[in-house]
Every structure is written in structure tokens, then in C-alpha cells.
Design a protein around this motif. Sequence first.
Motif, PDB file in Angstrom:
ATOM      1  N   ARG A 159       0.857  -1.184   0.000  1.00 56.33           N
ATOM      2  CA  ARG A 159       0.000   0.000   0.000  1.00 56.33           C
ATOM      3  C   ARG A 159       0.892   1.233   0.000  1.00 56.33           C
ATOM      4  NH1 ARG A 159      -2.572  -3.689   3.367  1.00 56.33           N
ATOM      5  NH2 ARG A 159      -4.713  -4.076   2.773  1.00 56.33           N
ATOM      6  N   GLY A 160       0.357   2.350  -0.429  1.00 57.09           N
ATOM      7  CA  GLY A 160       1.112   3.592  -0.487  1.00 57.09           C
ATOM      8  C   GLY A 160       1.715   3.977   0.849  1.00 57.09           C
ATOM      9  N   ILE A 161       0.948   3.860   1.927  1.00 60.94           N
ATOM     10  CA  ILE A 161       1.444   4.215   3.259  1.00 60.94           C
ATOM     11  C   ILE A 161       2.586   3.303   3.682  1.00 60.94           C
ATOM     12  CG2 ILE A 161      -0.245   2.814   4.509  1.00 60.94           C
ATOM     13  CD1 ILE A 161       1.117   6.257   5.587  1.00 60.94           C
ATOM     14  N   GLU A 162       2.565   2.059   3.245  1.00 59.22           N
ATOM     15  CA  GLU A 162       3.630   1.123   3.584  1.00 59.22           C
ATOM     16  C   GLU A 162       4.932   1.510   2.896  1.00 59.22           C
ATOM     17  OE1 GLU A 162       0.547  -2.605   4.179  1.00 59.22           O
ATOM     18  OE2 GLU A 162       1.721  -2.471   2.348  1.00 59.22           O
ATOM     19  N   VAL A 163       4.845   2.034   1.693  1.00 57.79           N
ATOM     20  CA  VAL A 163       6.036   2.474   0.967  1.00 57.79           C
ATOM     21  C   VAL A 163       6.559   3.780   1.558  1.00 57.79           C
ATOM     22  CG1 VAL A 163       6.922   3.246  -1.266  1.00 57.79           C
ATOM     23  CG2 VAL A 163       5.385   1.300  -1.147  1.00 57.79           C
ATOM     24  N   ILE A 164       5.661   4.680   1.907  1.00 58.85           N
ATOM     25  CA  ILE A 164       6.067   5.973   2.466  1.00 58.85           C
ATOM     26  C   ILE A 164       6.836   5.804   3.772  1.00 58.85           C
ATOM     27  CG2 ILE A 164       5.171   8.106   3.503  1.00 58.85           C
ATOM     28  CD1 ILE A 164       2.957   7.999   1.370  1.00 58.85           C
ATOM     29  N   THR A 165       6.457   4.825   4.578  1.00 54.35           N
ATOM     30  CA  THR A 165       7.102   4.640   5.878  1.00 54.35           C
ATOM     31  C   THR A 165       8.395   3.824   5.819  1.00 54.35           C
ATOM     32  OG1 THR A 165       5.693   2.727   6.349  1.00 54.35           O
ATOM     33  CG2 THR A 165       4.940   4.865   7.159  1.00 54.35           C
ATOM     34  N   LEU A 166       8.811   3.390   4.626  1.00 53.03           N
ATOM     35  CA  LEU A 166      10.074   2.659   4.500  1.00 53.03           C
ATOM     36  C   LEU A 166      11.255   3.604   4.728  1.00 53.03           C
ATOM     37  CD1 LEU A 166       9.450   0.457   1.337  1.00 53.03           C
ATOM     38  CD2 LEU A 166       9.500  -0.293   3.713  1.00 53.03           C
ATOM     39  N   SER A 167      12.321   3.060   5.289  1.00 53.69           N
ATOM     40  CA  SER A 167      13.544   3.839   5.490  1.00 53.69           C
ATOM     41  C   SER A 167      14.745   2.961   5.128  1.00 53.69           C
ATOM     42  CB  SER A 167      13.647   4.304   6.942  1.00 53.69           C
ATOM     43  OG  SER A 167      13.845   3.197   7.795  1.00 53.69           O
ATOM     44  N   ASP A 168      15.931   3.518   5.279  1.00 52.17           N
ATOM     45  CA  ASP A 168      17.145   2.748   4.994  1.00 52.17           C
ATOM     46  C   ASP A 168      17.258   1.527   5.892  1.00 52.17           C
ATOM     47  OD1 ASP A 168      17.890   4.495   3.006  1.00 52.17           O
ATOM     48  OD2 ASP A 168      19.157   5.696   4.322  1.00 52.17           O
ATOM     49  N   ALA A 169      16.682   1.589   7.068  1.00 49.71           N
ATOM     50  CA  ALA A 169      16.727   0.465   8.011  1.00 49.71           C
ATOM     51  C   ALA A 169      15.969  -0.750   7.472  1.00 49.71           C
ATOM     52  CB  ALA A 169      16.148   0.885   9.357  1.00 49.71           C
ATOM     53  N   ASN A 170      15.049  -0.549   6.542  1.00 47.99           N
ATOM     54  CA  ASN A 170      14.279  -1.649   5.978  1.00 47.99           C
ATOM     55  C   ASN A 170      15.037  -2.414   4.903  1.00 47.99           C
ATOM     56  OD1 ASN A 170      12.088   0.596   6.752  1.00 47.99           O
ATOM     57  ND2 ASN A 170      11.234  -1.441   7.045  1.00 47.99           N
ATOM     58  N   SER A 171      16.140  -1.865   4.432  1.00 48.65           N
ATOM     59  CA  SER A 171      16.929  -2.517   3.393  1.00 48.65           C
ATOM     60  C   SER A 171      17.853  -3.551   4.033  1.00 48.65           C
ATOM     61  CB  SER A 171      17.752  -1.467   2.645  1.00 48.65           C
ATOM     62  OG  SER A 171      18.489  -2.084   1.638  1.00 48.65           O
ATOM     63  N   THR A 172      17.761  -4.791   3.556  1.00 46.96           N
ATOM     64  CA  THR A 172      18.596  -5.878   4.071  1.00 46.96           C
ATOM     65  C   THR A 172      19.292  -6.558   2.904  1.00 46.96           C
ATOM     66  OG1 THR A 172      16.862  -7.551   3.907  1.00 46.96           O
ATOM     67  CG2 THR A 172      16.952  -6.298   5.957  1.00 46.96           C
ATOM     68  N   ALA A 173      20.140  -7.517   3.206  1.00 48.04           N
ATOM     69  CA  ALA A 173      20.827  -8.279   2.155  1.00 48.04           C
ATOM     70  C   ALA A 173      19.830  -9.101   1.340  1.00 48.04           C
ATOM     71  CB  ALA A 173      21.872  -9.187   2.779  1.00 48.04           C
ATOM     72  N   GLU A 174      18.728  -9.507   1.965  1.00 48.07           N
ATOM     73  CA  GLU A 174      17.700 -10.311   1.288  1.00 48.07           C
ATOM     74  C   GLU A 174      16.833  -9.477   0.360  1.00 48.07           C
ATOM     75  OE1 GLU A 174      15.587 -11.627   4.677  1.00 48.07           O
ATOM     76  OE2 GLU A 174      16.871 -13.368   5.006  1.00 48.07           O
ATOM     77  N   GLY A 175      16.629  -8.215   0.723  1.00 51.45           N
ATOM     78  CA  GLY A 175      15.751  -7.338  -0.048  1.00 51.45           C
ATOM     79  C   GLY A 175      15.252  -6.218   0.840  1.00 51.45           C
ATOM     80  N   VAL A 176      13.987  -5.853   0.687  1.00 54.74           N
ATOM     81  CA  VAL A 176      13.385  -4.781   1.468  1.00 54.74           C
ATOM     82  C   VAL A 176      12.380  -5.396   2.427  1.00 54.74           C
ATOM     83  CG1 VAL A 176      12.021  -2.661   1.371  1.00 54.74           C
ATOM     84  CG2 VAL A 176      13.678  -3.152  -0.435  1.00 54.74           C
ATOM     85  N   ARG A 177      12.588  -5.198   3.724  1.00 49.15           N
ATOM     86  CA  ARG A 177      11.672  -5.711   4.749  1.00 49.15           C
ATOM     87  C   ARG A 177      10.550  -4.699   4.926  1.00 49.15           C
ATOM     88  NH1 ARG A 177      11.654  -9.669   8.068  1.00 49.15           N
ATOM     89  NH2 ARG A 177      13.818 -10.171   7.654  1.00 49.15           N
ATOM     90  N   THR A 178       9.315  -5.160   4.797  1.00 53.05           N
ATOM     91  CA  THR A 178       8.163  -4.268   4.870  1.00 53.05           C
ATOM     92  C   THR A 178       7.434  -4.413   6.191  1.00 53.05           C
ATOM     93  OG1 THR A 178       6.677  -5.890   3.884  1.00 53.05           O
ATOM     94  CG2 THR A 178       7.824  -4.411   2.385  1.00 53.05           C
TER      95      THR A 178
END
Length: 51
Positions: free
Chosen positions: A10-29
Motif C-alpha cells: 500500500r502507499g502508506i507502507e512504501v512511504i514509511t520505508l527507510s534505509d533500516a528496511n533494506s537488508t541483504a535479502e531485499g526490502v523488509r516491509t
Amino acid sequence: MALTYIGWLRGIEVITLSDANSTAEGVRTNRRKGRRNNVVRGYPRTQKAAQ
């Protein structure tokens, strides 16, 4: 926009992503409305959208 489509987010889920969500596996949501958190795998298209 691309990350929303690729990860079925959802749009709100993308807006609240930050650099901390980026992992070696991908993007943690952090999902909303009772959905389970998940990882959008780190394909080249996903990585480009996350930058």
C-alpha cells in the motif's frame, strides 16, 4: 510507485520505508491492516526502485 507494484504494498507502507528496511535479502516491509510483514526480494528492479 514501482516498489508499490513490485511488492504488492500500500502507499502508506512504501512511504514509511527507510534505509533500516533494506537488508541483504531485499526490502523488509511493515504491513498494515492485519497483513504479515514480509521481505520483497532484492531483484535488480526492486533494488533500483528502492534507491
